[in-house]
Design a protein around this motif. Structure first.
Motif, PDB file in Angstrom:
ATOM      1  N   GLY A  12       0.810  -1.213   0.000  1.00  9.30           N
ATOM      2  CA  GLY A  12       0.000   0.000   0.000  1.00  9.30           C
ATOM      3  C   GLY A  12       0.839   1.256   0.000  1.00  9.30           C
ATOM      4  N   LEU A  13       0.254   2.312   0.528  1.00 12.54           N
ATOM      5  CA  LEU A  13       0.851   3.647   0.463  1.00 12.54           C
ATOM      6  C   LEU A  13       1.209   4.130   1.866  1.00 12.54           C
ATOM      7  CD1 LEU A  13      -0.458   6.449  -1.833  1.00 12.54           C
ATOM      8  CD2 LEU A  13       0.267   6.972   0.475  1.00 12.54           C
ATOM      9  N   TYR A  14       2.403   4.687   1.998  1.00 11.72           N
ATOM     10  CA  TYR A  14       2.899   5.172   3.291  1.00 11.72           C
ATOM     11  C   TYR A  14       3.373   6.616   3.153  1.00 11.72           C
ATOM     12  CZ  TYR A  14       2.497   0.348   4.615  1.00 11.72           C
ATOM     13  OH  TYR A  14       1.974  -0.905   4.870  1.00 11.72           O
ATOM     14  N   LEU A  15       3.060   7.415   4.163  1.00  9.62           N
ATOM     15  CA  LEU A  15       3.421   8.830   4.156  1.00  9.62           C
ATOM     16  C   LEU A  15       4.378   9.095   5.315  1.00  9.62           C
ATOM     17  CD1 LEU A  15       1.086  11.836   3.527  1.00  9.62           C
ATOM     18  CD2 LEU A  15       2.674  11.880   5.436  1.00  9.62           C
ATOM     19  N   ASP A  16       5.570   9.564   4.991  1.00 14.95           N
ATOM     20  CA  ASP A  16       6.615   9.826   5.982  1.00 14.95           C
ATOM     21  C   ASP A  16       6.619  11.297   6.375  1.00 14.95           C
ATOM     22  OD1 ASP A  16       7.241   7.189   5.554  1.00 14.95           O
ATOM     23  OD2 ASP A  16       8.960   7.605   4.263  1.00 14.95           O
ATOM     24  N   ASN A  17       6.539  11.562   7.664  1.00  8.23           N
ATOM     25  CA  ASN A  17       6.519  12.921   8.178  1.00  8.23           C
ATOM     26  C   ASN A  17       7.949  13.384   8.440  1.00  8.23           C
ATOM     27  OD1 ASN A  17       6.697  14.866  10.514  1.00  8.23           O
ATOM     28  ND2 ASN A  17       4.484  14.920  10.217  1.00  8.23           N
ATOM     29  N   PHE A  18       8.406  14.379   7.665  1.00 11.27           N
ATOM     30  CA  PHE A  18       9.723  14.972   7.859  1.00 11.27           C
ATOM     31  C   PHE A  18       9.536  16.417   8.328  1.00 11.27           C
ATOM     32  CE2 PHE A  18      11.075  11.855   4.419  1.00 11.27           C
ATOM     33  CZ  PHE A  18      11.677  10.988   5.319  1.00 11.27           C
ATOM     34  N   SER A  19       9.146  16.561   9.580  1.00 10.01           N
ATOM     35  CA  SER A  19       8.910  17.899  10.128  1.00 10.01           C
ATOM     36  C   SER A  19      10.160  18.402  10.839  1.00 10.01           C
ATOM     37  CB  SER A  19       7.734  17.875  11.107  1.00 10.01           C
ATOM     38  OG  SER A  19       8.003  17.023  12.204  1.00 10.01           O
ATOM     39  N   PHE A  20      10.349  19.734  10.777  1.00 10.40           N
ATOM     40  CA  PHE A  20      11.453  20.357  11.501  1.00 10.40           C
ATOM     41  C   PHE A  20      10.998  21.744  11.939  1.00 10.40           C
ATOM     42  CE2 PHE A  20      15.369  22.374  12.520  1.00 10.40           C
ATOM     43  CZ  PHE A  20      16.243  21.356  12.893  1.00 10.40           C
ATOM     44  N   ARG A  21      10.910  21.933  13.233  1.00 12.62           N
ATOM     45  CA  ARG A  21      10.366  23.161  13.807  1.00 12.62           C
ATOM     46  C   ARG A  21      11.188  24.380  13.391  1.00 12.62           C
ATOM     47  NH1 ARG A  21       9.453  22.846  20.134  1.00 12.62           N
ATOM     48  NH2 ARG A  21       8.080  21.168  19.371  1.00 12.62           N
ATOM     49  N   GLY A  22      10.503  25.416  12.908  1.00 11.31           N
ATOM     50  CA  GLY A  22      11.162  26.666  12.544  1.00 11.31           C
ATOM     51  C   GLY A  22      11.831  26.662  11.184  1.00 11.31           C
ATOM     52  N   ASN A  23      11.670  25.593  10.414  1.00 18.31           N
ATOM     53  CA  ASN A  23      12.384  25.456   9.147  1.00 18.31           C
ATOM     54  C   ASN A  23      11.721  26.281   8.048  1.00 18.31           C
ATOM     55  OD1 ASN A  23      14.153  24.556   7.211  1.00 18.31           O
ATOM     56  ND2 ASN A  23      13.334  22.483   7.104  1.00 18.31           N
TER      57      ASN A  23
END
Length: 390
Positions: free
Chosen positions: A265-276
């Motif tokens: 299936g389909l997977y969504l990867d969260n690449f968050s970085f505060r203040g970026n």
């Protein structure tokens, strides 16, 4: 193809709108007394919306609202080409494959906010169960609800704000981690989530490293082989587990994070970085990104930035446009098989003599983003317009 595109865009739009609407409402709530949300409207007429600086031309072959000349902040919600991504998604119905979406952003998506709802909606339609990539340690682990995550203090870490030592490179999350002896990390499935079906570690190491794994109640030893570049080590592949604990017993592997999947299936990867601002993406290593692509099979890259850039009455953001262009090109080169979609900055309030209104620079910045997307021939989705515009 257009119908399928509209379906995917609609799925991704709904949770974003819900989250941003609730965020705006929350800032206006008072628990001490009732609030008259229309008072400022009744009191003083609001100024006219800020005009877009100039129309832009959508690239030949790009989908749009039907106009060849577009003023992004007032007319267009979406343009661009996601045909390769849609083709890959459609192929999931007839195969047992896995594809990933990399969703890059700032604190708007940290803790899996927004992305958790997009992921759930897409997996309901196209299959798959699991949160995809999760870093080794995280400043948002305490409030992320889609996976339980704890760790000890025996990990050394570097990020966009603190350059790693020579020979160590940041991953797409903007972080990299080095294990000390006894370094430990624990992941638990969320309360209502399905069990983990497959768990992999993305790492690199000059020497072999011994790790102890606790998978639910079982205990086992696992050797991480020397790896030049990033390797994906399969730590678990079974009928399902609810908890993984990894403790490093020997060696000092460079770790980037874990990947959690259950079925095709389909997977969504969260690449968050505060203040970026998104600009640091231009400095990420091509080799590291390409290794991630090989391990995860990315077919869509979403870039969602802007709130940490827009100020009050700055007006000219050409400097940002050219620096973020380098980030887009670095990402495109690293993920040659993936489509790219730029999500505009959302609405943002500014208090003036007329009450709470849209920050005047928001429509200017949205236009800069739309122009950049058109020039770089990537997809564009106007979150500002989707929230209602000015």
């Amino acid at each position: 193809m257009k119908n399928k595109l509209n379906e995917v865009i609609a799925i991704m739009a709904v949770p974003v709108l819900i989250f941003t609407f609730l965020s705006i409402q929350k800032t206006n709530l008072s628990f001490m007394k009732p609030v008259d949300f229309l008072s400022s409207i009744r009191a003083t007429p609001k100024p006219a919306p800020v005009k877009a600086l100039k129309p832009i031309k959508v690239p030949s072959g790009a989908e749009s609202s039907g106009d060849s000349l577009i003023i992004p902040d007032t007319t267009v919600s979406y343009f661009g080409d996601l045909s390769r991504f849609l083709k890959a998604v459609n192929s999931l119905r007839d195969s047992s494959g896995v594809i990933h979406i990399a969703y890059f952003g700032d604190s708007m998506i940290e803790g899996d906010l927004i992305t958790q709802d997009v992921r759930e909606s897409l997996q309901d339609t196209y299959g798959g169960s699991g949160v995809g990539f999760v870093p080794v340690t995280s400043v948002t682990a305490g409030f992320r609800t889609t996976i339980g995550h704890t760790f000890n203090n025996l990990w050394s870490s570097w990020n966009f704000n603190e350059r790693p030592p020579e020979g160590i490179r940041l991953g797409p999350s903007g972080y990299v981690f080095k294990a000390g002896q006894g370094a430990e990390v624990v992941y638990r499935k969320a309360k209502d989530a399905k069990p983990f079906g497959k768990i992999s570690l993305l790492y690199s190491s000059k020497d072999s490293s011994l790790v102890h794994l606790g998978i639910d109640t079982s205990r086992e030893k696992h050797w991480l082989s020397p790896a030049e570049g990033i390797q994906s080590a399969r730590l678990y592949n079974g009928k399902g587990c609810s908890r993984l604990r990894m403790e490093v017993q020997s060696g000092n592997p460079i770790c980037y994070g874990f990947n959690f999947e259950s079925g095709p299936g389909l997977y969504l990867d969260n690449f968050s970085f505060r203040g970026n601002s998104g600009i640091p993406l231009a400095g990420l290593s091509q080799k590291i990104l390409q290794d991630f692509d090989k391990a995860m099979n990315y077919r869509l890259i979403v870039l969602h930035y802007g709130l940490n850039v827009v100020g009050h009455d700055i007006g000219n953001y050409d400097w940002y446009k050219e620096r973020f262009r380098k980030a887009i090109r670095n990402i495109r080169q690293a993920f040659p098989h993936a489509d790219i979609m730029l999500v505009s900055v959302g609405d943002k309030a500014h208090r003036s003599e007329y009450g709470w209104n849209t920050e005047p620079d928001i429509p200017r910045f949205v236009e800069i983003q739309a122009q950049l997307a058109a020039e770089e021939k990537i997809a564009f989705w106007n979150l500002y317009k989707a929230m209602g515009g000015y």
